[in-house]
Design a protein around this motif. Structure first.
Motif, mmCIF file in Angstrom:
data_model
loop_
_atom_site.group_PDB
_atom_site.id
_atom_site.type_symbol
_atom_site.label_atom_id
_atom_site.label_comp_id
_atom_site.label_asym_id
_atom_site.label_seq_id
_atom_site.Cartn_x
_atom_site.Cartn_y
_atom_site.Cartn_z
ATOM 1 N N ASN A 166 0.826 -1.210 0.000
ATOM 2 C CA ASN A 166 0.000 0.000 0.000
ATOM 3 C C ASN A 166 0.863 1.265 0.000
ATOM 4 O O ASN A 166 0.657 2.168 -0.821
ATOM 5 C CB ASN A 166 -0.922 -0.024 1.229
ATOM 6 C CG ASN A 166 -1.755 1.244 1.362
ATOM 7 O OD1 ASN A 166 -1.783 1.861 2.404
ATOM 8 N ND2 ASN A 166 -2.454 1.622 0.287
ATOM 9 N N ALA A 167 1.835 1.315 0.885
ATOM 10 C CA ALA A 167 2.655 2.526 1.028
ATOM 11 C C ALA A 167 3.441 2.811 -0.249
ATOM 12 O O ALA A 167 3.514 3.948 -0.694
ATOM 13 C CB ALA A 167 3.601 2.384 2.216
ATOM 14 N N LEU A 168 3.996 1.747 -0.844
ATOM 15 C CA LEU A 168 4.827 1.942 -2.037
ATOM 16 C C LEU A 168 4.033 1.806 -3.334
ATOM 17 O O LEU A 168 4.604 1.930 -4.427
ATOM 18 C CB LEU A 168 6.004 0.962 -2.026
ATOM 19 C CG LEU A 168 7.244 1.415 -1.264
ATOM 20 C CD1 LEU A 168 6.933 1.701 0.193
ATOM 21 C CD2 LEU A 168 8.343 0.367 -1.362
ATOM 22 N N ARG A 169 2.730 1.584 -3.188
ATOM 23 C CA ARG A 169 1.859 1.494 -4.363
ATOM 24 C C ARG A 169 2.372 0.479 -5.387
ATOM 25 O O ARG A 169 2.379 0.743 -6.600
ATOM 26 C CB ARG A 169 1.731 2.872 -5.039
ATOM 27 C CG ARG A 169 1.090 3.940 -4.163
ATOM 28 C CD ARG A 169 -0.400 3.846 -4.218
ATOM 29 N NE ARG A 169 -1.091 5.011 -3.663
ATOM 30 C CZ ARG A 169 -1.520 5.098 -2.406
ATOM 31 N NH1 ARG A 169 -1.313 4.106 -1.555
ATOM 32 N NH2 ARG A 169 -2.181 6.149 -2.003
ATOM 33 N N ASN B 110 1.593 5.414 8.006
ATOM 34 C CA ASN B 110 1.435 4.993 6.612
ATOM 35 C C ASN B 110 0.088 4.333 6.386
ATOM 36 O O ASN B 110 -0.535 4.510 5.341
ATOM 37 C CB ASN B 110 2.569 4.054 6.209
ATOM 38 C CG ASN B 110 3.761 4.800 5.656
ATOM 39 O OD1 ASN B 110 3.786 5.164 4.489
ATOM 40 N ND2 ASN B 110 4.740 5.076 6.501
ATOM 41 N N ARG B 122 2.363 10.157 0.375
ATOM 42 C CA ARG B 122 3.628 9.900 -0.330
ATOM 43 C C ARG B 122 4.820 10.204 0.576
ATOM 44 O O ARG B 122 5.825 9.516 0.555
ATOM 45 C CB ARG B 122 3.730 10.781 -1.577
ATOM 46 C CG ARG B 122 3.105 10.440 -2.863
ATOM 47 C CD ARG B 122 2.122 9.358 -3.147
ATOM 48 N NE ARG B 122 1.707 8.414 -2.177
ATOM 49 C CZ ARG B 122 2.127 7.145 -2.116
ATOM 50 N NH1 ARG B 122 3.018 6.708 -2.960
ATOM 51 N NH2 ARG B 122 1.674 6.326 -1.223
ATOM 52 N N ALA B 125 5.392 7.467 3.101
ATOM 53 C CA ALA B 125 5.979 6.300 2.450
ATOM 54 C C ALA B 125 7.486 6.482 2.283
ATOM 55 O O ALA B 125 8.242 5.502 2.266
ATOM 56 C CB ALA B 125 5.320 6.075 1.097
ATOM 57 N N LEU B 128 9.494 4.720 4.923
ATOM 58 C CA LEU B 128 9.622 3.277 4.685
ATOM 59 C C LEU B 128 10.636 3.000 3.583
ATOM 60 O O LEU B 128 11.433 2.066 3.667
ATOM 61 C CB LEU B 128 8.257 2.680 4.323
ATOM 62 C CG LEU B 128 7.254 2.552 5.476
ATOM 63 C CD1 LEU B 128 5.884 2.115 4.975
ATOM 64 C CD2 LEU B 128 7.779 1.565 6.517
ATOM 65 N N ARG B 129 10.602 3.842 2.561
ATOM 66 C CA ARG B 129 11.571 3.708 1.479
ATOM 67 C C ARG B 129 12.991 3.873 2.005
ATOM 68 O O ARG B 129 13.908 3.151 1.620
ATOM 69 C CB ARG B 129 11.294 4.774 0.411
ATOM 70 C CG ARG B 129 11.221 4.228 -0.994
ATOM 71 C CD ARG B 129 10.876 5.343 -1.955
ATOM 72 N NE ARG B 129 9.516 5.262 -2.461
ATOM 73 C CZ ARG B 129 9.101 4.396 -3.373
ATOM 74 N NH1 ARG B 129 9.949 3.510 -3.869
ATOM 75 N NH2 ARG B 129 7.872 4.384 -3.801
#
Lengths: 189, 189
Positions: A166-169, B110, B122, B125, B128-129
DNA sequence: GTCTATAAGATGATAGAC
DNA sequence: GTCTATCATCTTATAGAC
């Protein structure tokens, strides 16, 4: 929860609309007016079926629990415990496009209600407990050792992958991670 | 984001209070009045520092990202890539009592913002990235193969365990799952 | 059982004095 | 830069006609 069969089907429509909106927007961001509109029920009439918003939330969680019980029954049609566990995991892969946009229905609900909400928070946790207990039972048929921890790893793995999806789509995250869980299940002694 | 040094420290207090309240209650359930009270700043004055609530959310995410960057720098002081990855995982074990009550700060944020919120969703996220990229880099030093998938498994495993820790109100879930991740890291070729 | 109208309170945001 | 007072709106919930 209570009797859910109303002659006009309005109660069912309200629960169904609320479930979708809660998933898409979150419980807190969803107003009863939106639910009413989506279900084609006049706003004031919502309160005939659900005395408070919390009551509606409880009904939605109850309905969701029923759906997951049905999903588990489906998985049980597989021949081996390993195949049943994999069938459960691949259900999340099939949901991947939904996960990309709104996250896991159970996961996001627990995340939102797990913060303080003692009433419905406990109820939402019940669905996770249901999944954990079922998985533990299957793992125990493979090996008595660590069945409970294995179950937590599987369900936790699914939830974590869903959150990242979900977060990174990116739907491929769910696919790849379930494939890894699949191989892990095969590797168990 | 913008310059964050105000002479009176009110901006910092607002961000700090908002971060805690967003974590404890969720963004949507937290009102600006609560943030203002907690930070000892008059309500109307909040809008001098943040033009909208979304601006405050953005500032909180920015601050949180800074904290995670610092956490990663800390982990980098370990001698081996495996030790660095384990150090990251054990940070979640140390947070376990907080996780029981409110879930993982990054995960719940998130989860809440990943639903539709395109702006701050975004941005959340991005944290997390940051964790994923860092973990991938460490895994690559252990083995070129599957470094990216390994990173997703680790961060996803932490997030899933944190979610279950919160939902089931059991800090031991985090401890046990990180111990398993620890052994998994050791088992890598 | 069903619906309209509306109360009662909360909440994001602004105007303008100091 | 700081603060008070307040607006405009949204949201849950109720009263009461049909």
């Amino acid at each position: 929860m209570t009797d859910s069969t109303s002659p006009s089907g309005k109660r069912e429509r309200l629960v169904s609309s609320a479930a979708a909106l809660f998933h898409h927007q979150g419980v807190q961001r969803t107003t009863l007016a939106e639910v009413a509109t989506d279900a084609n029920v006049p706003l004031g009439n919502v309160y005939y079926y659900f005395r408070t918003k919390d009551d509606l939330v409880a009904a939605v969680i109850g309905s969701m629990e029923g759906q997951f019980r049905a999903m588990l029954r489906d998985c049980e049609r597989k021949a081996t415990p390993a195949a049943r566990l994999k069938a459960l995991a691949y259900a999340w892969v099939e949901m991947r496009e939904l996960l990309v946009n709104y996250g896991c229905p159970v996961g996001t609900l627990n995340s939102e209600l797990g913060k303080n909400v003692e009433g419905s928070g406990r109820q939402a946790a019940g669905i996770l407990r249901l999944l954990l207990d079922w998985a533990e039972d299957q793992f125990r048929r493979i090996s008595k050792k660590e069945a409970s921890d294995h179950a937590v790893s599987l369900i936790g793995g699914l939830q974590g992958a869903a959150l990242l999806t979900n977060a990174l789509r990116d739907p491929n995250i769910m696919t790849t991670q379930v494939r890894r869980l699949d191989r892990w299940i095969d590797s168990l002694p």
